[in-house]
Design a protein around this motif. Structure first.
Motif, PDB file in Angstrom:
ATOM      1  N   PRO A   1      10.873   9.228   1.525  1.00  0.00           N
ATOM      2  CA  PRO A   1      11.083  10.688   1.384  1.00  0.00           C
ATOM      3  C   PRO A   1       9.765  11.444   1.459  1.00  0.00           C
ATOM      4  CG  PRO A   1      12.274   9.482  -0.317  1.00  0.00           C
ATOM      5  CD  PRO A   1      11.370   8.488   0.345  1.00  0.00           C
ATOM      6  N   GLY A   2       9.753  12.497   2.265  1.00  0.00           N
ATOM      7  CA  GLY A   2       8.559  13.318   2.417  1.00  0.00           C
ATOM      8  C   GLY A   2       7.545  12.772   3.388  1.00  0.00           C
ATOM      9  N   HIS A   3       7.830  11.695   4.050  1.00  0.00           N
ATOM     10  CA  HIS A   3       6.887  11.097   5.009  1.00  0.00           C
ATOM     11  C   HIS A   3       7.538  10.981   6.398  1.00  0.00           C
ATOM     12  CE1 HIS A   3       3.765   9.954   2.102  1.00  0.00           C
ATOM     13  NE2 HIS A   3       4.777   9.755   1.261  1.00  0.00           N
TER      14      HIS A   3
ATOM     15  N   TYR B   1       3.302   5.994  -5.553  1.00  0.00           N
ATOM     16  CA  TYR B   1       3.070   6.040  -7.010  1.00  0.00           C
ATOM     17  C   TYR B   1       1.918   7.002  -7.357  1.00  0.00           C
ATOM     18  CZ  TYR B   1       1.700   4.458 -11.663  1.00  0.00           C
ATOM     19  OH  TYR B   1       1.356   4.409 -12.982  1.00  0.00           O
ATOM     20  N   CYS B   2       0.817   6.917  -6.642  1.00  0.00           N
ATOM     21  CA  CYS B   2      -0.343   7.789  -6.911  1.00  0.00           C
ATOM     22  C   CYS B   2      -0.008   9.250  -6.646  1.00  0.00           C
ATOM     23  CB  CYS B   2      -1.529   7.357  -6.066  1.00  0.00           C
ATOM     24  SG  CYS B   2      -2.201   5.745  -6.514  1.00  0.00           S
ATOM     25  N   ASN B   3       0.738   9.507  -5.589  1.00  0.00           N
ATOM     26  CA  ASN B   3       1.089  10.888  -5.268  1.00  0.00           C
ATOM     27  C   ASN B   3       2.033  11.476  -6.318  1.00  0.00           C
ATOM     28  OD1 ASN B   3       1.111  13.229  -3.635  1.00  0.00           O
ATOM     29  ND2 ASN B   3       3.083  12.612  -2.770  1.00  0.00           N
ATOM     30  N   HIS B   4       2.879  10.632  -6.894  1.00  0.00           N
ATOM     31  CA  HIS B   4       3.841  11.125  -7.884  1.00  0.00           C
ATOM     32  C   HIS B   4       3.159  11.486  -9.203  1.00  0.00           C
ATOM     33  CE1 HIS B   4       7.622  11.577 -10.002  1.00  0.00           C
ATOM     34  NE2 HIS B   4       7.195  10.729 -10.930  1.00  0.00           N
ATOM     35  N   TYR B   5       2.225  10.691  -9.638  1.00  0.00           N
ATOM     36  CA  TYR B   5       1.600  10.901 -10.953  1.00  0.00           C
ATOM     37  C   TYR B   5       0.275  11.657 -10.882  1.00  0.00           C
ATOM     38  CZ  TYR B   5       5.010   7.744 -12.989  1.00  0.00           C
ATOM     39  OH  TYR B   5       6.180   7.172 -13.418  1.00  0.00           O
ATOM     40  N   ALA B   6      -0.166  12.069  -9.735  1.00  0.00           N
ATOM     41  CA  ALA B   6      -1.415  12.837  -9.652  1.00  0.00           C
ATOM     42  C   ALA B   6      -1.270  14.227 -10.255  1.00  0.00           C
ATOM     43  CB  ALA B   6      -1.869  12.940  -8.195  1.00  0.00           C
TER      44      ALA B   6
ATOM     45  N   PHE C   1       0.832  -1.211   0.000  1.00  0.00           N
ATOM     46  CA  PHE C   1       0.000   0.000   0.000  1.00  0.00           C
ATOM     47  C   PHE C   1       0.864   1.258   0.000  1.00  0.00           C
ATOM     48  CE2 PHE C   1      -2.268   3.396   2.204  1.00  0.00           C
ATOM     49  CZ  PHE C   1      -3.444   3.455   1.483  1.00  0.00           C
ATOM     50  N   GLU C   2       1.961   1.223   0.719  1.00  0.00           N
ATOM     51  CA  GLU C   2       2.846   2.381   0.755  1.00  0.00           C
ATOM     52  C   GLU C   2       3.452   2.663  -0.622  1.00  0.00           C
ATOM     53  OE1 GLU C   2       4.158   1.589   5.402  1.00  0.00           O
ATOM     54  OE2 GLU C   2       5.547   1.201   3.741  1.00  0.00           O
ATOM     55  N   LYS C   3       3.854   1.594  -1.318  1.00  0.00           N
ATOM     56  CA  LYS C   3       4.357   1.796  -2.679  1.00  0.00           C
ATOM     57  C   LYS C   3       3.269   2.354  -3.591  1.00  0.00           C
ATOM     58  CE  LYS C   3       7.854  -1.853  -2.389  1.00  0.00           C
ATOM     59  NZ  LYS C   3       8.319  -3.154  -2.956  1.00  0.00           N
ATOM     60  N   LEU C   4       2.052   1.857  -3.431  1.00  0.00           N
ATOM     61  CA  LEU C   4       0.942   2.362  -4.237  1.00  0.00           C
ATOM     62  C   LEU C   4       0.656   3.824  -3.921  1.00  0.00           C
ATOM     63  CD1 LEU C   4      -1.333   1.822  -6.255  1.00  0.00           C
ATOM     64  CD2 LEU C   4      -2.752   1.047  -4.326  1.00  0.00           C
ATOM     65  N   ALA C   5       0.733   4.222  -2.677  1.00  0.00           N
ATOM     66  CA  ALA C   5       0.488   5.613  -2.293  1.00  0.00           C
ATOM     67  C   ALA C   5       1.542   6.546  -2.874  1.00  0.00           C
ATOM     68  CB  ALA C   5       0.454   5.725  -0.772  1.00  0.00           C
TER      69      ALA C   5
ATOM     70  N   LEU D   1      -9.895  11.296  -6.305  1.00  0.00           N
ATOM     71  CA  LEU D   1      -9.895   9.861  -6.028  1.00  0.00           C
ATOM     72  C   LEU D   1      -8.471   9.335  -5.884  1.00  0.00           C
ATOM     73  CD1 LEU D   1     -12.748   8.528  -8.358  1.00  0.00           C
ATOM     74  CD2 LEU D   1     -12.759   8.690  -5.849  1.00  0.00           C
ATOM     75  N   VAL D   2      -7.578   9.839  -6.708  1.00  0.00           N
ATOM     76  CA  VAL D   2      -6.173   9.464  -6.579  1.00  0.00           C
ATOM     77  C   VAL D   2      -5.595  10.017  -5.273  1.00  0.00           C
ATOM     78  CG1 VAL D   2      -3.882   9.714  -7.609  1.00  0.00           C
ATOM     79  CG2 VAL D   2      -5.859   9.237  -9.056  1.00  0.00           C
ATOM     80  N   CYS D   3      -6.032  11.216  -4.893  1.00  0.00           N
ATOM     81  CA  CYS D   3      -5.533  11.820  -3.655  1.00  0.00           C
ATOM     82  C   CYS D   3      -5.974  11.032  -2.417  1.00  0.00           C
ATOM     83  CB  CYS D   3      -5.997  13.261  -3.535  1.00  0.00           C
ATOM     84  SG  CYS D   3      -5.171  14.388  -4.686  1.00  0.00           S
ATOM     85  N   LEU D   4      -7.070  10.320  -2.495  1.00  0.00           N
ATOM     86  CA  LEU D   4      -7.493   9.512  -1.345  1.00  0.00           C
ATOM     87  C   LEU D   4      -6.434   8.499  -0.953  1.00  0.00           C
ATOM     88  CD1 LEU D   4     -11.253   8.844  -2.193  1.00  0.00           C
ATOM     89  CD2 LEU D   4     -10.335  10.365  -0.419  1.00  0.00           C
ATOM     90  N   ILE D   5      -5.675   7.994  -1.916  1.00  0.00           N
ATOM     91  CA  ILE D   5      -4.604   7.026  -1.635  1.00  0.00           C
ATOM     92  C   ILE D   5      -3.247   7.715  -1.583  1.00  0.00           C
ATOM     93  CG2 ILE D   5      -3.460   4.950  -2.469  1.00  0.00           C
ATOM     94  CD1 ILE D   5      -6.088   4.134  -3.772  1.00  0.00           C
ATOM     95  N   GLY D   6      -2.997   8.606  -2.545  1.00  0.00           N
ATOM     96  CA  GLY D   6      -1.671   9.216  -2.631  1.00  0.00           C
ATOM     97  C   GLY D   6      -1.362  10.185  -1.510  1.00  0.00           C
ATOM     98  N   ARG D   7      -2.355  10.800  -0.895  1.00  0.00           N
ATOM     99  CA  ARG D   7      -2.112  11.767   0.171  1.00  0.00           C
ATOM    100  C   ARG D   7      -2.192  11.149   1.567  1.00  0.00           C
ATOM    101  NH1 ARG D   7      -2.796  16.942  -2.014  1.00  0.00           N
ATOM    102  NH2 ARG D   7      -2.033  16.812  -4.154  1.00  0.00           N
TER     103      ARG D   7
END
Length: 631
Positions: free
Chosen positions: A265-267, A68-73, A62-66, A249-255
């Motif tokens: 990094p950044g967390h 990824y979503c935050n990077h491409y949002a 899930f962390e890898k998915l988050a 919707l992407v921000c729900l996971i990426g943020r």
């Protein structure tokens, strides 16, 4: 239903808009709070699942998915698409309001143009005004949900007094598959024609003005109908909606806040409430809600148009204007400023500060100019100052020279013209040995204007030029020889010129070969500069000259002007005339054996239809039948 807050922001002050933030009706909170709560609930559910319900390996995935979503949002162009869409909707919203038909202009023209205080005149005015109000009611009933709920059927329109039962029968008897809001306007025009026939409308100009206002009124009704039929393209609305919803919707996971112990990094900080993500949702989703509310202002939202209020106001005001106020004028009397040439209305104590301000006279009213610059100057002094400034400043002199000697747009540069003019000046200074050519003729034929330009025929036209020269040597190189060729109009050439050439070549056949050898020997030792001679005046042509039989002639190149350049000089001949064939014979005039003094007779054959060339300096036209001399 429109929320008005204009009086609350009449004056700009500290945090002036902050008072508007606590208004609920028509506010962004009222429009957006449901979507905001739904987004926060979904975010909280995902966060709780990540923290308490997932296993360690599931958390790592899930962390890898988050991440990824935050990077491409950020690849979703939400700001760009949403900004243009809201701008389009706001412009459309205001244009729809300006298209609402108002009867004010029509009722004024009808009240002043349709005469008659009797019952017949009153009936005409009220009926015509009611038809205009009926047309506006029918179109608003077609586009506004609030008006349709008020008048759901035509019976409600009849009961409200906008239409009589007889008119309803006529209206329903006209079968048409389209909207029939325009029928009352036609009834209006028919009544106007009847009033004109009865003489109640005095002239055709008043009738024309009345019908023009009716057409403008009907045009606004038609514009409302088309705004309702032609919406913003559906694909545009879908793109904007999908961009906003997919981004969040992407921000729900990426943020989501990830485990700081993993060292992503950044967390480094773990918070439970994403404050800036919620603010971003509030702004962008609120922006989309603004477009959603304004795209159709004829609904029942808080900021939609008050269409029912407009119907009531327009009907009451129009009926009053054409009936009760017709011919009802107050008694005229002198106003209180009758004898005052400078009337000044009074001010209250709250507005006395206006009197302390000086009256605005213009932005240049307080400009100060030195006294020495305020005196008018005679035109003669101004011209002298301009000439002095032109002589003092070399750049200005060069600019004036370019204006006098302007190269044509064909691409010939000014350097060639200056070299040519210098050579012509040397030619002018050289004395003539021809006894038949007086000083006056030589001065007229070889005069050079200011700035290197040629006078009269060689300096007045700026259209095109004939020749441009490239000379690598100094302009002080002596001018050796200029040879002129002959152009023929056909393969056979001019008969008179041909006979003359044959005669000269026959008489001096032997001398031609000897003279040619001499010329080639002298030309190998000396450099030649190229020049073009202007034609002599007409008076010189009429004088007797040396017979042509005394001039040896040979045939060479076919150009109209033939030159013998030195090894380091080149000539480029350009003409607007058709190219001359290089196979045609051309007579060459050699130098006569005169000892120390060399004389070259330069002659251009005359034609039946004289060939015209452009001048070197400014493009004036010259006739190619002329004779000049060189010493």
């Amino acid at each position: 239903m429109t929320v008005t807050y204009t009086a609350r922001v009449a004056n700009a002050r500290f945090c002036g808009f902050s008072k508007l933030l606590w208004t609920w009706k028509g506010s962004i909170y009222k429009v957006l709070y449901k979507e905001f709560l739904a987004f926060f609930a979904m975010y909280s559910a995902i966060s709780i699942t990540y923290r308490f319900l997932l296993y360690d390996d599931q958390k790592r995935y899930f962390e890898k998915l988050a991440i990824y979503c935050n990077h491409y949002a950020s690849l979703i162009p939400m700001s760009f698409v949403l900004g243009f869409y809201v701008t389009l909707v706001v412009n459309r919203w205001w244009n729809q309001y300006t298209s609402i038909p108002l009867p004010d202009r029509l009722m004024c023209i009808l009240s002043g143009g349709l005469q008659g205080t009797d019952e017949r005149g009153r009936l005409l005015r009220r009926t015509m005004m009611r038809y205009a109000s009926l047309s506006a009611l029918l179109i608003l009933r077609s586009v506004s949900t609030a008006v349709f709920k008020r008048f759901p059927t035509v019976d409600h329109v009849v009961e409200a007094g906008f239409m009589t039962r007889e008119e309803r029968k006529k209206f329903e008897g006209l079968h048409s598959p389209y909207n029939k809001y325009w029928i009352p306007c036609v009834w209006f025009t028919n009544l106007a024609a009847v009033a004109r026939c009865e003489g109640r409308i005095k002239d055709d100009h008043t009738l024309k003005l009345l019908l023009e206002e009716l057409n403008a009124f009907r045009g606004k009704c038609s514009m409302l109908f088309h705004y309702d039929m032609i919406s913003v393209p559906l694909v545009y609305t879908q793109v904007v909606t999908l961009a906003v919803y997919s981004f969040f919707l992407v921000c729900l996971i990426g943020r989501q806040f990830l485990d700081p112990g993993q060292g992503y990094p950044g967390h480094d900080l773990d918070l439970y409430v994403p404050i800036f993500t919620l603010l971003q949702f509030f702004f962008y989703a609120g922006w989309l809600k603004v477009a959603e509310q304004l795209i159709n202002p004829f609904g029942e939202d808080d900021d939609d148009f008050e269409t029912n209020w407009l119907i009531d106001r327009n009907f009451q005001v129009s009926m009053m204007a054409v009936d009760e106020m017709y011919g009802d004028l107050p008694m005229m009397e002198r106003d209180r400023y009758w004898n005052d040439s400078n009337p000044r209305p009074p001010y209250t104590a709250a507005t006395l500060f206006v009197l302390r301000k000086p009256s605005f006279q213009g932005s240049t009213f307080d400009m100060a100019i030195p006294k020495e610059e305020m005196h008018f100057q005679p035109l003669e002094n101004i011209a002298e100052n301009m000439e002095e400034s032109g002589t003092r400043h070399p750049n200005m002199a060069l600019f004036n020279r370019l204006l006098n000697v302007a190269p044509s747009p064909t691409g010939f540069m000014g350097g060639a013209f200056r070299r040519t003019s210098a050579q012509l000046q040397r030619l002018r200074r050289s004395p003539s040995i021809d006894p038949y050519n007086s000083d006056e003729d030589e001065e007229d034929s070889c005069k050079i204007g200011k700035g290197g330009s040629l006078p009269s025929g060689l300096g007045q036209d700026t259209q095109s030029t004939v020749c441009s020269f490239r000379d690598e040597k100094s302009v002080k190189t002596p001018l050796l020889e200029v040879q002129f060729g002959m152009e023929q109009e056909s393969r056979g050439g001019d008969s008179a010129v041909s006979e003359e050439v044959k005669e000269m070549s026959g008489e001096e056949g032997v001398g031609v070969e000897e003279q040619r050898a001499k010329e080639e020997g002298e030309e190998s030792e000396t450099s030649a500069s190229v020049a073009v001679l202007p034609p002599p005046p007409q008076s010189f042509r009429e004088r007797p000259t040396r017979p042509t039989s005394a001039i040896p002639v040979t045939f060479r190149h076919s150009s109209a002007f033939l030159f013998q350049p030195a090894a380091h000089s080149s000539l480029e001949l350009c003409s607007s005339q058709p190219a001359i064939s290089h196979n045609r014979p051309v007579p060459t005039i050699p130098k006569p054996p005169c000892g120390a003094n060399k004389i070259s007779f330069l002659k251009v054959p005359s034609f039946n239809d004289p060939q015209r060339f452009r001048s070197v300096s400014m493009g004036s036209e010259l006739t190619s039948s002329s004779v000049s001399y060189e010493q």
